[in-house]
Design an enzyme around this catalytic site. Structure first.
Site, PDB file in Angstrom:
ATOM      1  N   CYS A   2      24.667  60.784  41.088  1.00 19.70           N
ATOM      2  CA  CYS A   2      24.078  61.715  40.127  1.00 19.70           C
ATOM      3  C   CYS A   2      25.135  62.293  39.192  1.00 19.70           C
ATOM      4  O   CYS A   2      26.310  62.376  39.545  1.00 19.70           O
ATOM      5  CB  CYS A   2      23.427  62.878  40.853  1.00 19.70           C
ATOM      6  N   ARG A  27      27.801  55.871  36.331  1.00 20.93           N
ATOM      7  CA  ARG A  27      27.852  56.283  37.730  1.00 20.93           C
ATOM      8  C   ARG A  27      26.666  55.743  38.525  1.00 20.93           C
ATOM      9  O   ARG A  27      26.694  55.759  39.748  1.00 20.93           O
ATOM     10  CB  ARG A  27      27.871  57.817  37.824  1.00 20.93           C
ATOM     11  N   TRP A  76      20.293  59.864  41.194  1.00 22.78           N
ATOM     12  CA  TRP A  76      20.345  58.672  42.030  1.00 22.78           C
ATOM     13  C   TRP A  76      19.640  59.091  43.311  1.00 22.78           C
ATOM     14  O   TRP A  76      20.159  59.901  44.079  1.00 22.78           O
ATOM     15  CB  TRP A  76      21.806  58.314  42.274  1.00 22.78           C
ATOM     16  N   ASN A 100      23.742  67.695  42.323  1.00 25.22           N
ATOM     17  CA  ASN A 100      24.303  66.464  42.890  1.00 25.22           C
ATOM     18  C   ASN A 100      24.573  66.713  44.362  1.00 25.22           C
ATOM     19  O   ASN A 100      25.021  67.803  44.728  1.00 25.22           O
ATOM     20  CB  ASN A 100      25.650  66.114  42.241  1.00 25.22           C
ATOM     21  N   GLY A 101      24.364  65.694  45.185  1.00 26.60           N
ATOM     22  CA  GLY A 101      24.692  65.829  46.609  1.00 26.60           C
ATOM     23  C   GLY A 101      23.445  65.956  47.453  1.00 26.60           C
ATOM     24  O   GLY A 101      22.336  65.589  47.025  1.00 26.60           O
ATOM     25  N   GLU A 489      37.919  40.907  48.647  1.00 25.19           N
ATOM     26  CA  GLU A 489      37.653  41.601  47.392  1.00 25.19           C
ATOM     27  C   GLU A 489      36.931  40.674  46.406  1.00 25.19           C
ATOM     28  O   GLU A 489      36.014  41.106  45.704  1.00 25.19           O
ATOM     29  CB  GLU A 489      38.979  42.122  46.808  1.00 25.19           C
ATOM     30  N   LYS A 493      33.348  41.575  44.824  1.00 26.81           N
ATOM     31  CA  LYS A 493      33.129  41.639  43.370  1.00 26.81           C
ATOM     32  C   LYS A 493      31.958  40.756  42.972  1.00 26.81           C
ATOM     33  O   LYS A 493      31.095  41.151  42.199  1.00 26.81           O
ATOM     34  CB  LYS A 493      34.414  41.182  42.676  1.00 26.81           C
ATOM     35  N   GLU A 496      28.504  42.171  44.287  1.00 20.75           N
ATOM     36  CA  GLU A 496      27.995  43.436  43.732  1.00 20.75           C
ATOM     37  C   GLU A 496      27.495  43.308  42.299  1.00 20.75           C
ATOM     38  O   GLU A 496      26.581  44.019  41.911  1.00 20.75           O
ATOM     39  CB  GLU A 496      28.999  44.582  43.890  1.00 20.75           C
ATOM     40  N   HIS A 512      35.711  29.061  63.261  1.00 16.90           N
ATOM     41  CA  HIS A 512      35.103  29.899  64.297  1.00 16.90           C
ATOM     42  C   HIS A 512      33.708  30.369  63.897  1.00 16.90           C
ATOM     43  O   HIS A 512      33.185  31.298  64.497  1.00 16.90           O
ATOM     44  CB  HIS A 512      36.017  31.080  64.619  1.00 16.90           C
ATOM     45  N   LYS A 611      29.050  54.623  40.924  1.00 13.21           N
ATOM     46  CA  LYS A 611      30.498  54.532  40.715  1.00 13.21           C
ATOM     47  C   LYS A 611      31.276  55.287  41.776  1.00 13.21           C
ATOM     48  O   LYS A 611      32.234  54.780  42.327  1.00 13.21           O
ATOM     49  CB  LYS A 611      30.855  55.050  39.315  1.00 13.21           C
TER      50      LYS A 611
HETATM   51  C1  F6R Z   1      33.585  48.063  44.352  1.00 11.72           C
HETATM   52  C2  F6R Z   1      33.916  49.469  44.329  1.00 11.72           C
HETATM   53  C3  F6R Z   1      33.674  50.259  45.569  1.00 11.72           C
HETATM   54  C4  F6R Z   1      34.698  51.397  45.669  1.00 11.72           C
HETATM   55  C5  F6R Z   1      34.365  52.314  46.848  1.00 11.72           C
HETATM   56  C6  F6R Z   1      35.412  53.380  47.040  1.00 11.72           C
HETATM   57  O1  F6R Z   1      33.882  47.444  43.148  1.00 11.72           O
HETATM   58  O2  F6R Z   1      34.332  49.992  43.346  1.00 11.72           O
HETATM   59  O3  F6R Z   1      33.694  49.473  46.709  1.00 11.72           O
HETATM   60  O4  F6R Z   1      35.965  50.856  45.841  1.00 11.72           O
HETATM   61  O5  F6R Z   1      33.116  52.905  46.624  1.00 11.72           O
HETATM   62  O6  F6R Z   1      35.570  54.102  45.859  1.00 11.72           O
HETATM   63  P1  F6R Z   1      36.845  54.997  45.597  1.00 11.72           P
HETATM   64  O7  F6R Z   1      38.008  54.078  45.405  1.00 11.72           O
HETATM   65  O8  F6R Z   1      36.528  55.764  44.357  1.00 11.72           O
HETATM   66  O9  F6R Z   1      37.015  55.848  46.806  1.00 11.72           O
END
Ligand code: F6R
Length: 616
Positions: A2, A27, A76, A100-101, A489, A493, A496, A512, A611
């Site tokens: 949010c 976000r 959100w 928010n929260g 990673e 990527k 997502e 395995h 985000k």
């Molecule tokens: C994936 C991504 C998330 C963040 C995770 C932690 O592309 O961005 O997996 O890495 O939500 O976020 P931070 O680094 O802000 O704690």
């Protein structure tokens, strides 16, 4: 997640609120709304809708809201489905609130308020806040103190902003374990102010166009802003002083600047971001100083790294680097798991939290837990003044600049850069890293931006690879050693942003289990950099090939062996093993980007993702 924006001044509030909400779109959200105290009497005016901000704009075009003060929100959904009635702001009596929260005791508060006659219209936890404030205002008309009393009844993690029809130029805001800051405007202070004005926001990008002078609220703080004035009080309503700071990020840094997506722009910003992260660290010829950092390395028996998602992958790479170069034992924990497993933490431990945003609730909670159990604490963070930086004893900043795309790219490679820098720093102090080896690594780091520029030039070729495998529904990523987390990673990527099912594995684990998945429809991305384990990776590649899997190999420039085994070959420059993860990540980012773009997904705001994940 949010987003909150609030404005009070002389300008019409709605265009400023909508502009701020647009900047918060990254976000992730599923509905949006604004509230503007009426200038002609009557209740606070609301406009809300499910879906994108464009829908809110359309409805405001049809039914405009006039007034120089207001609050806006992108929601959100947590409590109650995404819908117009559940969208914020929520109104009760003269009050409207955005939040928010999560309010953990909302059910109990709702029951109490209903028993006292409050009528609820939504399924949200937020609506209880509006009713609580309205109820408190019946006892005493001081808006700020009414919110102080209401806030004292809330449990959970939250940030709120509220307006009140009885004081139509005033916004009261409160912060409790969720980010919130004030933006100060007015002539000579704001970027574009011609008259007195002030802002409140959950994220500085929402207001950067209008002011770069901000006041960070501390947890437990509440603030009252009017066009000419701001004041901050603590949770008991007592005045407190909070310093102003100037945000160095330029507003342009948060724009797309001609790129099709923020993600693509941010991938291309990596040479600069890595250069600036090194500049910020104080890199010498054969050492890294980190001016201001004081770590007693001889007293540090172990490092416990805490992080989530992409930052967790950076931590996994950091573990190998620090253990390898400094010989300090390192453990890595997923932050959301850490505090629930009664972890062993000693006073000789250094707890190191890694978080791009510095607002990830799980990471903050994990670091607090480690601190409470006596560990020294350090954070690696990309956002100055973020909540995590206030929990940690010390902070090292990456200098990636604002990362708007939900999928982390430049924040990740700057975290990896920071890991190399920290490993050099520690290695020089434990005495395990020679000046000569440190110099070679520092020189290698200095060359990275130019290497990355060359890799970025291969973007079109990587798009062709993505096009060739466009129909794939699943994809495997394999890597060994330092490139195993890079495989994790790469898979994260891809899944997502393209919604293609992807898994990352240590290449040695193939036999395995995961090899059962391989068939002629399955692209397998293999990180096959030269170095220890290269021969074994070749064997893994043969195994995939024997089962008809389509191999996309990421190999070292000058490797003439691997071409015969791979269907597609992406070459990265030959650098020290410690630096390979940074370079190997770039083609994987581009691959994920092109897969997603060809598929036509919402690259910058993938479905269901936010985000920064500010709820546990
Ligand atoms: C994936 C991504 C998330 C963040 C995770 C932690 O592309 O961005 O997996 O890495 O939500 O976020 P931070 O680094 O802000 O704690």
């Amino acid at each position: 997640m949010c987003g909150i924006i609030g404005y009070t001044g002389a300008r019409s509030a709605v265009p400023l609120l909508l502009g701020g909400l647009r900047r918060l779109e990254y976000r992730g959200y599923d509905s949006a709304g604004v509230a503007v105290p009426s200038t002609t009497g009557g209740p606070v005016q609301l406009s809300r809708c499910q879906g994108k901000i464009a829908a809110l704009e359309a409805s405001l075009d049809k039914a405009p809201l006039a007034g120089p003060c207001g609050i806006g929100h992108t929601r959100w959904a947590t409590h109650g489905k995404p819908s117009e009635v559940n969208a914020h702001p929520h109104r009760a009596g003269d009050v409207a609130v955005v939040h928010n929260g999560i309010i953990e005791n909302h059910a109990e508060l709702r029951a109490r308020l209903q028993a006292a006659g409050s009528h609820f219209t939504s399924e949200t936890d937020t609506e209880v806040i509006a009713h609580l404030v309205a109820h408190e205002l019946t006892k005493d008309s001081d808006f700020l103190q009414a919110v102080v009393r209401a806030a004292a009844q809330l449990e959970g993690a939250w940030a709120i902003a509220a307006v009140n029809q009885k004081q139509p130029d005033t916004i009261v805001a409160a912060r409790h374990s969720a980010p919130l800051l004030l933006g100060l405007g007015g002539p000579g202070v704001g970027e574009d102010s011609t008259a007195a004005e002030n802002f409140v926001a959950s994220d500085v990008s929402a207001i950067l166009q209008h002011t770069r002078v901000v006041v960070d609220l501390e947890d437990g703080d509440l603030a009252r802003i009017t066009p000419n004035h701001y004041e901050v009080v603590d949770a008991h309503g007592k005045p407190v002083q909070r310093p102003r700071r100037r945000v160095e990020w330029s507003p342009a840094a948060a724009e797309k600047q001609g790129f099709r997506h923020y993600m693509l722009k941010e991938i291309h910003e990596q040479p600069r971001a890595i250069r600036e992260t090194m500049l910020g660290a104080g890199v010498g010829a054969d050492d890294v100083r980190f001016d201001g950092l004081s770590l007693d390395v001889s007293a540090c028996a172990r490092i416990v790294m805490l992080a989530c998602g992409t930052s967790f992958h950076a931590a996994l790479i950091g573990r190998s680097l620090i253990e390898g170069l400094a010989r300090i034992p390192v453990e890595v924990d997923i932050a959301s798991e850490f505090r629930y497993r009664d972890p062993i933490v000693r006073t000789t431990d250094l707890a190191l939290a890694i978080s791009q945003s510095g607002e990830t609730a799980d990471t903050i909670a994990a670091l607090k837990e480690a601190k409470q159990r006596g560990a020294q604490t350090l954070a690696i963070c990309n956002v100055l003044g973020a909540s995590l930086s206030r929990v940690a004893d010390q902070v090292l900043y990456t200098h990636a600049g604002p990362e708007i795309s939900v999928a982390s790219t430049k924040a990740f490679t700057t975290q990896l850069t920071m890991m190399v820098l920290l490993a050099i720093h520690l290695g020089r102090r434990t005495g395990h890293l020679t000046a000569e080896r440190a110099k070679a690594l520092v020189d290698g780091l200095q060359d990275l931006p130019a290497h990355i520029d060359n890799l970025l030039a291969a973007s079109a070729a990587i798009r062709i690879v993505a096009r060739r495998h466009q129909g794939a529904r699943d994809c495997l990523f394999l890597g060994r050693g330092l490139c195993y987390p890079v495989a994790l990673e790469g898979a994260l990527k891809l899944k997502e942003i393209s919604y293609i099912h992807a898994e990352g594995h240590a290449s040695g684990e193939m036999k395995h289990g995961p090899i059962a998945l391989v068939d002629g429809n399955m692209p397998v991305v293999v990180l096959a950099q030269r170095g220890p384990g290269y021969g074994k990776v070749l064997s893994n590649l043969e195994e995939v090939r024997a089962r008809g899997g389509k191999i996309i190999a990421v190999a070292t420039l000058g490797d003439h062996t691997i071409g015969d085994l791979a269907d597609d070959l992406i070459l990265v420059p030959d650098v020290a093993g410690e630096l390979q993860p940074i370079l190997a990540s770039i083609p994987l980012q581009l691959l994920a980007y092109h897969f997603a773009d060809l598929k036509g997904t919402d690259v910058d705001q993938p479905r269901n993702l936010a985000k920064s994940v500010t709820v546990e």
